[in-house]
Design a protein around this motif. Sequence first.
Motif, PDB file in Angstrom:
ATOM      1  N   PRO A  16       0.832  -1.206   0.000  1.00  0.00           N
ATOM      2  CA  PRO A  16       0.000   0.000   0.000  1.00  0.00           C
ATOM      3  C   PRO A  16       0.871   1.261   0.000  1.00  0.00           C
ATOM      4  CG  PRO A  16      -0.579  -1.470   1.828  1.00  0.00           C
ATOM      5  CD  PRO A  16       0.664  -2.008   1.201  1.00  0.00           C
ATOM      6  N   ARG A  18       0.362   5.497   0.264  1.00  0.00           N
ATOM      7  CA  ARG A  18      -0.641   6.535   0.519  1.00  0.00           C
ATOM      8  C   ARG A  18      -0.194   7.930   0.101  1.00  0.00           C
ATOM      9  NH1 ARG A  18       0.964   5.263   5.972  1.00  0.00           N
ATOM     10  NH2 ARG A  18       2.146   7.014   6.778  1.00  0.00           N
ATOM     11  N   TYR A  70      -5.655   8.587  -0.506  1.00  0.00           N
ATOM     12  CA  TYR A  70      -6.087   8.036   0.774  1.00  0.00           C
ATOM     13  C   TYR A  70      -6.665   6.632   0.671  1.00  0.00           C
ATOM     14  CZ  TYR A  70      -5.009  12.666   2.311  1.00  0.00           C
ATOM     15  OH  TYR A  70      -4.329  13.824   2.579  1.00  0.00           O
ATOM     16  N   SER A  72      -4.880   4.330  -0.554  1.00  0.00           N
ATOM     17  CA  SER A  72      -3.637   3.555  -0.417  1.00  0.00           C
ATOM     18  C   SER A  72      -3.602   2.340  -1.349  1.00  0.00           C
ATOM     19  CB  SER A  72      -3.436   3.105   1.033  1.00  0.00           C
ATOM     20  OG  SER A  72      -3.347   4.207   1.886  1.00  0.00           O
TER      21      SER A  72
END
Length: 100
Positions: A16, A18, A70, A72
């Motif tokens: 992930p 972000r 956001y 991610s």
Amino acid sequence: TPSVVEIERNSSGSVPVRSVHLISDVEDGMTTSPKTVLVEQTSSAETRRSWRSFGRGDMSPFGDVKIANYSSPRTRNLRITVLDVWQADLPMRLDGIEIR
């Protein structure tokens, strides 16, 4: 002409991501910072990658921009494209890329 940087974020799998923070130290007056920046991502390890938009933003003339996503997305590779610079008659300078 756009400048492109490709980063292999993780060779063992996607992770992930972000945010991408770009830094340009242009206090010398001899260089310029990027202006409009496009960040794309892919989770594919294939040589023919399918790039998806991560985010886009304008760096300040003082050399700082943080592009956040956001959701991610799981990412293996990032592509950063500088679409425009603040002063086209000066060489572009990019000093740091922080990926979180």
